[in-house]
Write a protein that holds these residues in place. Structure first.
Motif, PDB file in Angstrom:
ATOM      1  N   PRO A 117      20.544   6.161  38.585  1.00 25.55           N
ATOM      2  CA  PRO A 117      19.343   6.279  37.878  1.00 25.55           C
ATOM      3  C   PRO A 117      19.796   6.379  36.593  1.00 25.55           C
ATOM      4  N   ASN A 118      20.894   5.846  36.044  1.00 25.20           N
ATOM      5  CA  ASN A 118      21.287   6.179  34.583  1.00 25.20           C
ATOM      6  C   ASN A 118      21.703   5.106  34.055  1.00 25.20           C
ATOM      7  N   LEU A 119      21.809   4.121  35.047  1.00 25.09           N
ATOM      8  CA  LEU A 119      22.675   2.502  34.517  1.00 25.09           C
ATOM      9  C   LEU A 119      21.094   1.770  33.978  1.00 25.09           C
ATOM     10  N   GLU A 120      22.208   1.451  32.979  1.00 18.66           N
ATOM     11  CA  GLU A 120      21.293   1.062  31.470  1.00 18.66           C
ATOM     12  C   GLU A 120      21.059  -0.836  31.214  1.00 18.66           C
ATOM     13  N   PHE A 121      21.750  -1.473  32.098  1.00 28.28           N
ATOM     14  CA  PHE A 121      21.958  -2.613  32.136  1.00 28.28           C
ATOM     15  C   PHE A 121      22.139  -4.037  30.148  1.00 28.28           C
ATOM     16  N   THR A 122      21.916  -2.753  29.098  1.00 29.64           N
ATOM     17  CA  THR A 122      21.503  -3.233  27.714  1.00 29.64           C
ATOM     18  C   THR A 122      23.344  -3.624  27.136  1.00 29.64           C
ATOM     19  N   ASN A 123      24.032  -3.771  28.080  1.00 30.88           N
ATOM     20  CA  ASN A 123      25.641  -4.138  27.256  1.00 30.88           C
ATOM     21  C   ASN A 123      25.289  -5.861  26.653  1.00 30.88           C
ATOM     22  N   GLU A 124      25.427  -6.281  25.906  1.00 31.62           N
ATOM     23  CA  GLU A 124      25.092  -8.496  25.458  1.00 31.62           C
ATOM     24  C   GLU A 124      26.526  -8.290  25.865  1.00 31.62           C
ATOM     25  N   ARG A 125      27.742  -8.177  26.238  1.00 27.11           N
ATOM     26  CA  ARG A 125      28.812  -7.790  25.913  1.00 27.11           C
ATOM     27  C   ARG A 125      29.634  -8.373  27.023  1.00 27.11           C
ATOM     28  N   SER A 126      29.829  -6.805  27.962  1.00 25.86           N
ATOM     29  CA  SER A 126      30.625  -6.941  29.354  1.00 25.86           C
ATOM     30  C   SER A 126      29.268  -5.616  30.419  1.00 25.86           C
ATOM     31  N   ALA A 127      30.340  -6.651  31.184  1.00 26.39           N
ATOM     32  CA  ALA A 127      30.385  -5.642  32.851  1.00 26.39           C
ATOM     33  C   ALA A 127      31.242  -5.451  33.299  1.00 26.39           C
ATOM     34  N   VAL A 128      31.129  -3.725  33.712  1.00 23.91           N
ATOM     35  CA  VAL A 128      32.153  -3.148  34.038  1.00 23.91           C
ATOM     36  C   VAL A 128      31.925  -2.429  35.431  1.00 23.91           C
ATOM     37  N   GLY A 129      32.808  -2.601  36.004  1.00 20.78           N
ATOM     38  CA  GLY A 129      32.700  -1.718  37.491  1.00 20.78           C
ATOM     39  C   GLY A 129      33.454  -0.081  37.240  1.00 20.78           C
ATOM     40  N   ARG A 130      32.946   0.572  37.966  1.00 25.05           N
ATOM     41  CA  ARG A 130      33.663   2.155  38.238  1.00 25.05           C
ATOM     42  C   ARG A 130      33.826   2.327  39.290  1.00 25.05           C
ATOM     43  N   THR A 131      35.283   2.930  39.535  1.00 28.01           N
ATOM     44  CA  THR A 131      35.611   3.869  40.677  1.00 28.01           C
ATOM     45  C   THR A 131      34.566   5.302  40.538  1.00 28.01           C
ATOM     46  N   SER A 132      34.197   5.632  39.124  1.00 31.81           N
ATOM     47  CA  SER A 132      34.243   6.835  38.632  1.00 31.81           C
ATOM     48  C   SER A 132      32.591   7.126  38.614  1.00 31.81           C
ATOM     49  N   ASP A 133      31.596   7.851  38.559  1.00 29.97           N
ATOM     50  CA  ASP A 133      30.443   8.406  38.245  1.00 29.97           C
ATOM     51  C   ASP A 133      30.007   8.333  37.302  1.00 29.97           C
ATOM     52  N   TYR A 134      30.640   7.507  36.189  1.00 25.87           N
ATOM     53  CA  TYR A 134      30.761   7.527  34.565  1.00 25.87           C
ATOM     54  C   TYR A 134      29.690   6.590  34.637  1.00 25.87           C
ATOM     55  N   VAL A 135      28.778   6.994  33.928  1.00 24.01           N
ATOM     56  CA  VAL A 135      27.993   5.485  33.251  1.00 24.01           C
ATOM     57  C   VAL A 135      27.404   5.238  31.344  1.00 24.01           C
ATOM     58  N   ASP A 136      27.554   4.430  31.354  1.00 23.20           N
ATOM     59  CA  ASP A 136      27.377   3.724  29.936  1.00 23.20           C
ATOM     60  C   ASP A 136      26.302   2.347  29.461  1.00 23.20           C
ATOM     61  N   ASP A 137      26.007   1.940  29.031  1.00 24.15           N
ATOM     62  CA  ASP A 137      25.305   0.656  28.578  1.00 24.15           C
ATOM     63  C   ASP A 137      26.063  -0.287  29.144  1.00 24.15           C
ATOM     64  N   ARG A 138      27.674  -0.165  29.531  1.00 22.48           N
ATOM     65  CA  ARG A 138      28.213  -1.841  30.481  1.00 22.48           C
ATOM     66  C   ARG A 138      28.692  -1.336  32.047  1.00 22.48           C
ATOM     67  N   THR A 139      28.257   0.350  32.332  1.00 21.77           N
ATOM     68  CA  THR A 139      28.316  -0.454  33.556  1.00 21.77           C
ATOM     69  C   THR A 139      26.750  -0.737  34.043  1.00 21.77           C
ATOM     70  N   ILE A 140      27.961  -1.858  35.535  1.00 20.23           N
ATOM     71  CA  ILE A 140      26.773  -2.660  36.536  1.00 20.23           C
ATOM     72  C   ILE A 140      26.960  -1.537  37.925  1.00 20.23           C
TER      73      ILE A 140
END
Length: 150
Positions: free
Chosen positions: A95-118
């Motif tokens: 629910p907290n995925l932002e998809f606002t980063n204009e530079r990087s798309a990051v996949g994570r094995t954890s549940d950490y979410v920031d503006d780069r997380t896809i």
């Protein structure tokens, strides 16, 4: 005919495609993330980066695709295709995925979410990608990264 076209249009909203390029410093050694970046360079320290010079970033994704990814029950699949090699990694939406980063798309094995997380809870990170696929990326080959959500 119109109904079929509408269905096709709806399906397209749940897929995003990024075109990028490998780089000689691609090592895909990171244990918890993988990344595609719009940056046109890569240093050896970027051990999670699979490809550079991406033509799109999360901020460019369709709002309906983003909304679908914000469902905690969503399954998000990231498929990397390069030089005859293809591999998919699957994870979850959040629910907290932002998809606002204009530079990087990051996949994570954890549940950490920031503006780069896809994607979170990915089945594997950079180190899990097939080594022949990684070698093709390290040779600088063009790659297509397809994200689908269902």
């Amino acid at each position: 005919m119109d109904e079929i076209d509408e269905t096709d249009d709806d399906a397209d909203k749940y897929t995003e495609v990024i075109h990028a390029t490998g780089h000689e410093h691609v090592s895909a050694a990171h244990a918890s993330t993988f990344e595609i970046t719009t940056d046109d360079y890569l240093t050896p320290a970027g051990d999670c980066i699979l490809a550079i010079d991406a033509d799109r970033a999360p901020a460019d994704f369709d709002p309906e695709f983003v909304a679908a990814c914000r469902d905690a029950d969503a399954t998000i699949t990231v498929t990397v295709e390069v030089d005859g090699h293809r591999e998919s990694v699957t994870g979850r939406g959040h629910p907290n995925l932002e998809f606002t980063n204009e530079r990087s798309a990051v996949g994570r094995t954890s549940d950490y979410v920031d503006d780069r997380t896809i994607v979170v809870g990915a089945s594997f990170a950079a180190e899990g990608f097939d080594r022949e696929l990684v070698a093709a990326l390290a040779s600088g080959a063009e790659t297509t990264v397809t994200l689908t959500v269902e």
